[in-house]
Design a protein around this motif. Structure first.
Motif, PDB file in Angstrom:
ATOM      1  N   ARG A   2       3.095  -2.808  -4.655  1.00  0.00           N
ATOM      2  CA  ARG A   2       4.412  -3.194  -5.219  1.00  0.00           C
ATOM      3  C   ARG A   2       5.356  -4.493  -3.541  1.00  0.00           C
ATOM      4  N   ALA A   3       6.085  -4.805  -4.432  1.00  0.00           N
ATOM      5  CA  ALA A   3       6.693  -5.903  -3.496  1.00  0.00           C
ATOM      6  C   ALA A   3       7.970  -4.825  -3.124  1.00  0.00           C
ATOM      7  N   PRO A   4       8.128  -5.299  -1.148  1.00  0.00           N
ATOM      8  CA  PRO A   4       8.831  -4.290  -0.572  1.00  0.00           C
ATOM      9  C   PRO A   4      10.330  -4.813  -0.782  1.00  0.00           C
ATOM     10  N   LYS A   5      10.980  -3.480  -0.569  1.00  0.00           N
ATOM     11  CA  LYS A   5      12.115  -2.739  -1.077  1.00  0.00           C
ATOM     12  C   LYS A   5      13.280  -3.480   0.598  1.00  0.00           C
ATOM     13  N   LYS A   6      14.558  -3.798  -0.233  1.00  0.00           N
ATOM     14  CA  LYS A   6      15.269  -3.848   1.479  1.00  0.00           C
ATOM     15  C   LYS A   6      15.252  -2.021   1.377  1.00  0.00           C
ATOM     16  N   LEU A   7      15.591  -2.071   3.271  1.00  0.00           N
ATOM     17  CA  LEU A   7      15.924  -0.554   3.704  1.00  0.00           C
ATOM     18  C   LEU A   7      17.072  -0.427   3.852  1.00  0.00           C
ATOM     19  N   ALA A   8      17.795   0.022   2.914  1.00  0.00           N
ATOM     20  CA  ALA A   8      19.484   1.006   3.129  1.00  0.00           C
ATOM     21  C   ALA A   8      19.382   1.493   4.537  1.00  0.00           C
ATOM     22  N   ARG A   9      18.997   2.480   4.572  1.00  0.00           N
ATOM     23  CA  ARG A   9      19.463   3.045   6.471  1.00  0.00           C
ATOM     24  C   ARG A   9      17.747   3.758   6.290  1.00  0.00           C
ATOM     25  N   VAL A  10      17.739   4.467   8.136  1.00  0.00           N
ATOM     26  CA  VAL A  10      16.479   5.271   8.382  1.00  0.00           C
ATOM     27  C   VAL A  10      17.434   6.529   8.463  1.00  0.00           C
ATOM     28  N   LEU A  11      17.001   7.566   8.429  1.00  0.00           N
ATOM     29  CA  LEU A  11      17.228   8.964   9.083  1.00  0.00           C
ATOM     30  C   LEU A  11      15.596   9.589   9.647  1.00  0.00           C
ATOM     31  N   SER A  12      16.038  10.234  10.466  1.00  0.00           N
ATOM     32  CA  SER A  12      15.254  11.412  11.581  1.00  0.00           C
ATOM     33  C   SER A  12      15.391  12.664  11.334  1.00  0.00           C
ATOM     34  N   ASP A  13      14.959  13.241  11.890  1.00  0.00           N
ATOM     35  CA  ASP A  13      14.817  15.166  12.284  1.00  0.00           C
ATOM     36  C   ASP A  13      13.461  15.520  12.827  1.00  0.00           C
ATOM     37  N   GLY A  17       9.051  21.752  15.266  1.00  0.00           N
ATOM     38  CA  GLY A  17       7.469  20.493  16.258  1.00  0.00           C
ATOM     39  C   GLY A  17       7.201  19.305  15.676  1.00  0.00           C
ATOM     40  N   GLU A  18       7.980  19.075  13.776  1.00  0.00           N
ATOM     41  CA  GLU A  18       6.807  17.191  13.925  1.00  0.00           C
ATOM     42  C   GLU A  18       8.927  17.093  13.137  1.00  0.00           C
ATOM     43  N   ALA A  35       5.448  13.335  11.172  1.00  0.00           N
ATOM     44  CA  ALA A  35       4.960  12.581  12.531  1.00  0.00           C
ATOM     45  C   ALA A  35       5.288  13.486  13.250  1.00  0.00           C
ATOM     46  N   THR A  36       4.177  13.170  13.640  1.00  0.00           N
ATOM     47  CA  THR A  36       3.416  13.009  15.159  1.00  0.00           C
ATOM     48  C   THR A  36       4.585  12.749  16.403  1.00  0.00           C
ATOM     49  N   GLN A  37       4.540  13.712  17.223  1.00  0.00           N
ATOM     50  CA  GLN A  37       5.264  12.744  18.110  1.00  0.00           C
ATOM     51  C   GLN A  37       4.782  11.500  18.458  1.00  0.00           C
ATOM     52  N   GLN A  38       3.564  11.873  18.758  1.00  0.00           N
ATOM     53  CA  GLN A  38       2.455  10.059  19.382  1.00  0.00           C
ATOM     54  C   GLN A  38       2.711   9.628  18.001  1.00  0.00           C
ATOM     55  N   GLN A  39       2.748   9.524  17.133  1.00  0.00           N
ATOM     56  CA  GLN A  39       2.869   8.673  15.735  1.00  0.00           C
ATOM     57  C   GLN A  39       4.591   8.171  16.246  1.00  0.00           C
ATOM     58  N   VAL A  40       5.245   8.592  15.997  1.00  0.00           N
ATOM     59  CA  VAL A  40       6.743   8.430  16.665  1.00  0.00           C
ATOM     60  C   VAL A  40       6.864   7.111  17.879  1.00  0.00           C
ATOM     61  N   GLU A  41       5.861   8.214  18.780  1.00  0.00           N
ATOM     62  CA  GLU A  41       6.020   6.822  20.144  1.00  0.00           C
ATOM     63  C   GLU A  41       5.357   6.260  19.107  1.00  0.00           C
ATOM     64  N   ASP A  42       4.411   5.705  18.897  1.00  0.00           N
ATOM     65  CA  ASP A  42       3.354   4.620  18.940  1.00  0.00           C
ATOM     66  C   ASP A  42       4.913   3.086  17.475  1.00  0.00           C
ATOM     67  N   LEU A  43       5.694   4.091  16.675  1.00  0.00           N
ATOM     68  CA  LEU A  43       6.100   3.222  15.852  1.00  0.00           C
ATOM     69  C   LEU A  43       7.116   2.675  16.898  1.00  0.00           C
ATOM     70  N   ILE A  44       7.899   3.931  17.956  1.00  0.00           N
ATOM     71  CA  ILE A  44       9.134   2.940  18.803  1.00  0.00           C
ATOM     72  C   ILE A  44       8.681   2.058  19.553  1.00  0.00           C
ATOM     73  N   GLN A  45       7.451   1.867  19.618  1.00  0.00           N
ATOM     74  CA  GLN A  45       6.567   1.205  20.478  1.00  0.00           C
ATOM     75  C   GLN A  45       6.483  -0.412  19.427  1.00  0.00           C
ATOM     76  N   GLU A  46       5.857  -0.179  18.504  1.00  0.00           N
ATOM     77  CA  GLU A  46       5.493  -1.470  17.560  1.00  0.00           C
ATOM     78  C   GLU A  46       6.680  -2.331  17.493  1.00  0.00           C
ATOM     79  N   LEU A  47       8.170  -1.311  16.605  1.00  0.00           N
ATOM     80  CA  LEU A  47       9.231  -1.641  17.013  1.00  0.00           C
ATOM     81  C   LEU A  47      10.145  -2.609  17.631  1.00  0.00           C
ATOM     82  N   ASP A  48       9.448  -1.889  18.758  1.00  0.00           N
ATOM     83  CA  ASP A  48      10.263  -2.592  20.437  1.00  0.00           C
ATOM     84  C   ASP A  48       9.907  -4.386  21.090  1.00  0.00           C
TER      85      ASP A  48
END
Length: 70
Positions: A2-13, A17-18, A35-48
């Motif tokens: 599917r075609a990408p959709k435009k992001l409206a918001r992101v929430l995290s919690d 422990g996950e 996601a695991t902590q490592q996956q979140v850290e990897d996502l943060i690095q990718e976005l940075d």
């Protein structure tokens, strides 16, 4: 795929422990992932890495403008 959709918001919690990430598109569709902590850290690095270059360029432009104003 599917075609990408435009992001409206992101929430995290953090729950039991996950990490739970919720993405909502402008059309109201919601997509949730765990996601695991490592996956979140990897996502943060990718976005940075993605926006980091732009932020550095803006800092250089701002600095040059400020130096020219002196």
């Amino acid at each position: 795929m599917r075609a990408p959709k435009k992001l409206a918001r992101v929430l995290s919690d953090e729950i039991h422990g996950e990490y739970h990430l919720t993405f909502e598109a402008e059309d109201g569709e919601v997509f949730r992932v765990r996601a695991t902590q490592q996956q979140v850290e990897d996502l943060i690095q990718e976005l940075d890495d993605l926006v980091g270059d732009d932020a550095e360029e803006e800092d250089e432009i701002t600095e040059r403008k400020e130096l020219g104003d002196e």
